[in-house]
Design an enzyme around this catalytic site. Structure first.
Site, PDB file in Angstrom:
ATOM      1  N   THR A  12      40.879   0.956  80.496  1.00 12.63           N
ATOM      2  CA  THR A  12      39.620   0.315  80.105  1.00 12.63           C
ATOM      3  C   THR A  12      39.920  -0.957  79.317  1.00 12.63           C
ATOM      4  O   THR A  12      40.980  -1.089  78.708  1.00 12.63           O
ATOM      5  CB  THR A  12      38.748   1.258  79.269  1.00 12.63           C
ATOM      6  OG1 THR A  12      39.399   1.560  78.028  1.00 12.63           O
ATOM      7  CG2 THR A  12      38.472   2.550  80.016  1.00 12.63           C
ATOM      8  N   GLY A  13      38.973  -1.891  79.362  1.00 12.04           N
ATOM      9  CA  GLY A  13      39.230  -3.191  78.739  1.00 12.04           C
ATOM     10  C   GLY A  13      40.421  -3.867  79.385  1.00 12.04           C
ATOM     11  O   GLY A  13      41.267  -4.469  78.720  1.00 12.04           O
ATOM     12  N   THR A  15      40.787  -6.433  81.492  1.00 20.70           N
ATOM     13  CA  THR A  15      40.736  -7.782  82.067  1.00 20.70           C
ATOM     14  C   THR A  15      41.365  -8.856  81.201  1.00 20.70           C
ATOM     15  O   THR A  15      41.437 -10.017  81.613  1.00 20.70           O
ATOM     16  CB  THR A  15      39.273  -8.168  82.357  1.00 20.70           C
ATOM     17  OG1 THR A  15      38.499  -8.031  81.150  1.00 20.70           O
ATOM     18  CG2 THR A  15      38.686  -7.277  83.440  1.00 20.70           C
ATOM     19  N   GLY A  17      44.216  -9.609  77.514  1.00 20.81           N
ATOM     20  CA  GLY A  17      44.986  -9.145  76.382  1.00 20.81           C
ATOM     21  C   GLY A  17      45.830  -7.922  76.642  1.00 20.81           C
ATOM     22  O   GLY A  17      46.513  -7.804  77.661  1.00 20.81           O
ATOM     23  N   GLY A  19      44.941  -4.798  77.263  1.00 24.15           N
ATOM     24  CA  GLY A  19      44.515  -3.992  78.398  1.00 24.15           C
ATOM     25  C   GLY A  19      45.097  -4.501  79.695  1.00 24.15           C
ATOM     26  O   GLY A  19      45.612  -3.738  80.511  1.00 24.15           O
ATOM     27  N   SER A 138      45.680   0.524  66.108  1.00 26.05           N
ATOM     28  CA  SER A 138      46.047  -0.744  65.494  1.00 26.05           C
ATOM     29  C   SER A 138      46.889  -0.477  64.260  1.00 26.05           C
ATOM     30  O   SER A 138      46.663   0.509  63.539  1.00 26.05           O
ATOM     31  CB  SER A 138      44.792  -1.526  65.086  1.00 26.05           C
ATOM     32  OG  SER A 138      45.124  -2.626  64.259  1.00 26.05           O
ATOM     33  N   TYR A 151      36.569  -2.395  61.123  1.00 26.18           N
ATOM     34  CA  TYR A 151      37.501  -2.332  62.251  1.00 26.18           C
ATOM     35  C   TYR A 151      38.640  -1.361  61.955  1.00 26.18           C
ATOM     36  O   TYR A 151      38.975  -0.497  62.778  1.00 26.18           O
ATOM     37  CB  TYR A 151      38.052  -3.728  62.535  1.00 26.18           C
ATOM     38  CG  TYR A 151      39.177  -3.760  63.535  1.00 26.18           C
ATOM     39  CD1 TYR A 151      38.928  -3.658  64.895  1.00 26.18           C
ATOM     40  CD2 TYR A 151      40.503  -3.888  63.110  1.00 26.18           C
ATOM     41  CE1 TYR A 151      39.966  -3.682  65.817  1.00 26.18           C
ATOM     42  CE2 TYR A 151      41.545  -3.921  64.019  1.00 26.18           C
ATOM     43  CZ  TYR A 151      41.271  -3.821  65.370  1.00 26.18           C
ATOM     44  OH  TYR A 151      42.302  -3.833  66.276  1.00 26.18           O
TER      45      TYR A 151
END
Length: 247
Positions: A12-13, A15, A17, A19, A138, A151
Protein backbone atom coordinates in the site's frame (compact mmCIF):
# COMPACT_ATOMS: atom_id res chain seq x y z
CA UNK A 1 15.74 -18.47 -8.87
CA UNK A 2 15.19 -15.34 -6.81
CA UNK A 3 14.27 -15.78 -3.14
CA UNK A 4 10.69 -14.57 -3.64
CA UNK A 5 9.89 -16.33 -6.91
CA UNK A 6 6.29 -17.56 -6.91
CA UNK A 7 5.28 -15.29 -4.03
CA UNK A 8 2.52 -12.68 -4.15
CA UNK A 9 2.90 -9.36 -2.35
CA UNK A 10 0.60 -6.45 -1.55
CA UNK A 11 2.09 -2.98 -1.05
CA UNK A 12 0.00 0.00 0.00
CA UNK A 13 1.14 3.54 -0.68
CA UNK A 14 3.11 1.99 -3.52
CA UNK A 15 3.38 4.91 -5.93
CA UNK A 16 6.20 6.93 -4.39
CA UNK A 17 8.96 6.97 -1.83
CA UNK A 18 9.44 3.99 0.44
CA UNK A 19 6.32 2.18 -0.83
CA UNK A 20 7.52 2.33 -4.41
CA UNK A 21 11.03 1.28 -3.39
CA UNK A 22 9.63 -1.63 -1.43
CA UNK A 23 7.51 -2.75 -4.36
CA UNK A 24 10.49 -2.57 -6.69
CA UNK A 25 12.65 -4.60 -4.29
CA UNK A 26 10.01 -7.31 -3.87
CA UNK A 27 9.51 -7.56 -7.64
CA UNK A 28 13.28 -7.61 -8.21
CA UNK A 29 13.51 -10.58 -5.87
CA UNK A 30 10.82 -12.50 -7.76
CA UNK A 31 7.43 -11.62 -6.24
CA UNK A 32 4.34 -10.52 -8.12
CA UNK A 33 3.33 -7.25 -6.49
CA UNK A 34 -0.13 -5.76 -6.12
CA UNK A 35 0.40 -2.00 -6.03
CA UNK A 36 -2.16 0.01 -4.07
CA UNK A 37 -2.38 3.78 -4.36
CA UNK A 38 -4.82 6.64 -4.81
CA UNK A 39 -3.52 8.13 -8.09
CA UNK A 40 -4.03 6.11 -11.25
CA UNK A 41 -1.33 7.93 -13.21
CA UNK A 42 1.27 7.16 -10.54
CA UNK A 43 0.11 3.55 -10.37
CA UNK A 44 0.45 3.21 -14.13
CA UNK A 45 3.95 4.69 -14.04
CA UNK A 46 5.01 2.28 -11.31
CA UNK A 47 3.59 -0.75 -13.11
CA UNK A 48 5.43 0.30 -16.27
CA UNK A 49 8.66 0.67 -14.33
CA UNK A 50 8.39 -2.71 -12.61
CA UNK A 51 6.91 -4.55 -15.59
CA UNK A 52 3.43 -5.84 -16.35
CA UNK A 53 4.42 -9.44 -15.64
CA UNK A 54 5.53 -8.53 -12.12
CA UNK A 55 2.97 -5.96 -11.00
CA UNK A 56 -0.77 -5.25 -10.88
CA UNK A 57 -2.33 -1.88 -10.01
CA UNK A 58 -5.26 -1.38 -7.63
CA UNK A 59 -6.51 2.17 -7.25
CA UNK A 60 -7.72 2.40 -3.66
CA UNK A 61 -7.71 4.47 -0.50
CA UNK A 62 -7.03 2.27 2.54
CA UNK A 63 -9.22 4.47 4.74
CA UNK A 64 -12.33 3.59 2.68
CA UNK A 65 -13.99 0.21 3.42
CA UNK A 66 -15.35 -0.13 -0.13
CA UNK A 67 -11.83 0.30 -1.50
CA UNK A 68 -10.51 -2.39 0.82
CA UNK A 69 -13.11 -4.75 -0.62
CA UNK A 70 -11.81 -3.92 -4.10
CA UNK A 71 -8.27 -4.82 -2.99
CA UNK A 72 -9.30 -8.23 -1.69
CA UNK A 73 -11.37 -8.90 -4.81
CA UNK A 74 -8.38 -8.21 -7.05
CA UNK A 75 -6.17 -10.58 -5.08
CA UNK A 76 -8.85 -13.27 -5.07
CA UNK A 77 -9.28 -12.94 -8.84
CA UNK A 78 -5.62 -13.69 -9.45
CA UNK A 79 -5.73 -16.60 -7.01
CA UNK A 80 -3.01 -18.06 -4.84
CA UNK A 81 -3.48 -15.75 -1.87
CA UNK A 82 -0.82 -13.49 -0.42
CA UNK A 83 2.60 -14.30 0.96
CA UNK A 84 3.74 -10.75 1.73
CA UNK A 85 1.99 -7.59 2.89
CA UNK A 86 3.84 -4.30 3.19
CA UNK A 87 1.35 -1.94 4.89
CA UNK A 88 2.99 1.36 4.12
CA UNK A 89 0.33 3.97 3.29
CA UNK A 90 0.68 6.92 5.61
CA UNK A 91 0.82 10.68 6.03
CA UNK A 92 3.22 12.99 7.83
CA UNK A 93 2.35 16.55 8.80
CA UNK A 94 3.97 18.97 11.21
CA UNK A 95 1.82 20.43 13.99
CA UNK A 96 3.44 21.61 17.23
CA UNK A 97 1.53 21.42 20.50
CA UNK A 98 -0.80 24.38 20.57
CA UNK A 99 -1.59 24.07 16.86
CA UNK A 100 -2.90 20.50 16.80
CA UNK A 101 -6.43 20.28 15.43
CA UNK A 102 -8.98 17.47 15.40
CA UNK A 103 -8.58 17.28 11.63
CA UNK A 104 -4.81 16.84 11.93
CA UNK A 105 -5.20 14.16 14.57
CA UNK A 106 -7.95 12.32 12.70
CA UNK A 107 -6.18 12.44 9.33
CA UNK A 108 -2.95 11.13 10.84
CA UNK A 109 -4.45 8.34 12.92
CA UNK A 110 -7.12 7.32 10.40
CA UNK A 111 -4.44 6.77 7.76
CA UNK A 112 -1.37 5.69 9.68
CA UNK A 113 -3.13 3.48 12.21
CA UNK A 114 -6.68 2.86 11.00
CA UNK A 115 -5.56 2.25 7.43
CA UNK A 116 -3.01 -0.33 8.53
CA UNK A 117 -5.40 -2.09 10.90
CA UNK A 118 -8.16 -2.37 8.33
CA UNK A 119 -5.82 -3.30 5.46
CA UNK A 120 -4.25 -6.20 7.36
CA UNK A 121 -7.64 -7.29 8.66
CA UNK A 122 -9.16 -7.20 5.18
CA UNK A 123 -6.48 -9.44 3.66
CA UNK A 124 -6.10 -11.71 6.68
CA UNK A 125 -8.19 -14.54 5.14
CA UNK A 126 -5.96 -14.37 2.05
CA UNK A 127 -2.66 -14.78 3.89
CA UNK A 128 -0.95 -18.07 3.21
CA UNK A 129 0.66 -20.04 6.01
CA UNK A 130 4.15 -18.67 6.54
CA UNK A 131 3.29 -15.23 5.18
CA UNK A 132 5.22 -12.11 6.18
CA UNK A 133 3.42 -8.93 7.22
CA UNK A 134 5.59 -5.82 7.32
CA UNK A 135 4.32 -2.58 8.83
CA UNK A 136 5.94 0.76 8.05
CA UNK A 137 6.88 2.48 11.26
CA UNK A 138 9.39 5.23 11.85
CA UNK A 139 12.49 5.92 13.89
CA UNK A 140 10.37 8.80 15.16
CA UNK A 141 8.72 6.38 17.58
CA UNK A 142 11.81 6.67 19.79
CA UNK A 143 13.46 9.87 18.53
CA UNK A 144 11.76 13.13 19.42
CA UNK A 145 11.41 15.88 16.83
CA UNK A 146 9.49 19.12 17.51
CA UNK A 147 6.13 19.37 15.78
CA UNK A 148 5.76 15.65 15.09
CA UNK A 149 4.11 14.41 18.28
CA UNK A 150 0.90 13.13 16.64
CA UNK A 151 2.83 11.48 13.80
CA UNK A 152 5.25 9.86 16.25
CA UNK A 153 2.36 8.62 18.38
CA UNK A 154 0.78 7.00 15.33
CA UNK A 155 4.02 5.19 14.54
CA UNK A 156 4.35 4.07 18.16
CA UNK A 157 0.88 2.54 17.83
CA UNK A 158 2.07 0.61 14.78
CA UNK A 159 4.91 -0.85 16.84
CA UNK A 160 2.39 -2.07 19.40
CA UNK A 161 0.16 -3.58 16.72
CA UNK A 162 3.05 -5.63 15.38
CA UNK A 163 3.73 -7.21 18.77
CA UNK A 164 0.10 -8.14 19.31
CA UNK A 165 -0.47 -9.45 15.81
CA UNK A 166 2.74 -11.47 15.86
CA UNK A 167 1.44 -13.24 18.97
CA UNK A 168 -2.02 -13.76 17.47
CA UNK A 169 -0.77 -15.16 14.16
CA UNK A 170 2.20 -17.26 15.25
CA UNK A 171 0.17 -20.48 15.09
CA UNK A 172 -0.37 -19.83 11.38
CA UNK A 173 3.38 -19.27 11.00
CA UNK A 174 2.63 -15.70 9.88
CA UNK A 175 5.35 -13.28 10.91
CA UNK A 176 4.67 -9.62 11.66
CA UNK A 177 7.48 -7.07 11.85
CA UNK A 178 8.06 -3.32 11.56
CA UNK A 179 10.56 -1.53 9.37
CA UNK A 180 11.40 1.83 10.95
CA UNK A 181 13.08 4.19 8.47
CA UNK A 182 14.86 7.33 9.49
CA UNK A 183 15.37 10.34 7.21
CA UNK A 184 14.88 9.05 3.67
CA UNK A 185 15.06 10.87 0.34
CA UNK A 186 11.37 10.79 -0.54
CA UNK A 187 8.85 13.29 -1.88
CA UNK A 188 7.14 13.17 1.51
CA UNK A 189 10.27 14.30 3.34
CA UNK A 190 10.91 17.02 0.79
CA UNK A 191 7.34 18.26 1.25
CA UNK A 192 7.83 18.66 4.99
CA UNK A 193 10.85 20.91 4.46
CA UNK A 194 9.71 23.12 1.59
CA UNK A 195 11.60 26.38 1.94
CA UNK A 196 13.56 25.03 4.92
CA UNK A 197 16.56 23.34 3.32
CA UNK A 198 18.87 24.49 6.11
CA UNK A 199 16.64 22.85 8.72
CA UNK A 200 16.73 19.56 6.80
CA UNK A 201 20.51 19.70 6.52
CA UNK A 202 20.81 20.45 10.24
CA UNK A 203 18.62 17.44 11.01
CA UNK A 204 20.64 15.25 8.65
CA UNK A 205 23.80 16.29 10.48
CA UNK A 206 22.46 14.62 13.63
CA UNK A 207 22.42 11.21 11.90
CA UNK A 208 25.57 9.27 12.85
CA UNK A 209 26.12 8.21 9.22
CA UNK A 210 25.81 11.89 8.18
CA UNK A 211 23.41 11.29 5.32
CA UNK A 212 19.82 10.44 4.48
CA UNK A 213 18.80 6.99 3.31
CA UNK A 214 18.14 6.20 -0.31
CA UNK A 215 14.68 4.66 -0.78
CA UNK A 216 16.21 1.51 -2.25
CA UNK A 217 18.13 0.94 0.99
CA UNK A 218 14.82 0.75 2.84
CA UNK A 219 13.45 -1.43 0.06
CA UNK A 220 16.20 -3.96 0.68
CA UNK A 221 15.19 -4.21 4.35
CA UNK A 222 11.59 -4.79 3.31
CA UNK A 223 12.63 -7.57 0.93
CA UNK A 224 14.74 -9.15 3.68
CA UNK A 225 11.79 -9.18 6.09
CA UNK A 226 9.69 -10.79 3.35
CA UNK A 227 12.27 -13.47 2.61
CA UNK A 228 13.20 -16.83 4.15
CA UNK A 229 16.33 -15.11 5.46
CA UNK A 230 14.23 -13.54 8.22
CA UNK A 231 12.27 -16.72 9.02
CA UNK A 232 13.07 -16.53 12.76
CA UNK A 233 12.17 -12.86 13.17
CA UNK A 234 8.70 -11.86 14.31
CA UNK A 235 7.27 -9.14 16.53
CA UNK A 236 10.42 -7.11 15.91
CA UNK A 237 11.21 -3.59 14.76
CA UNK A 238 14.14 -3.09 12.40
CA UNK A 239 15.57 0.44 12.44
CA UNK A 240 17.00 1.63 9.12
CA UNK A 241 18.02 5.11 10.20
CA UNK A 242 21.79 5.40 9.95
CA UNK A 243 22.09 4.82 13.68
CA UNK A 244 20.02 7.85 14.67
CA UNK A 245 17.83 5.94 17.15
CA UNK A 246 20.69 3.93 18.64
CA UNK A 247 23.49 6.33 19.57
Amino acid sequence: MSVLTGKAALVTGATSGIGRAGARALARDGAHVFLVGRRQDALDDTVTEIGYQKASAIRADVTHPADLARITAAVETRGGGLDIVFANAGVAEVAPLGNITWDHYARTFNTNVGGIILTVQAVLPLLNEGASVILCGSAGDVKASPGTSVYAASKTAIRSLARSWAAELVDRRIRVNVVAPGLTETPGLAGLFVGADDALEDLTATVPMKRRARPEEIGSVISFLASPGSSYITGSEIYADGGASQF
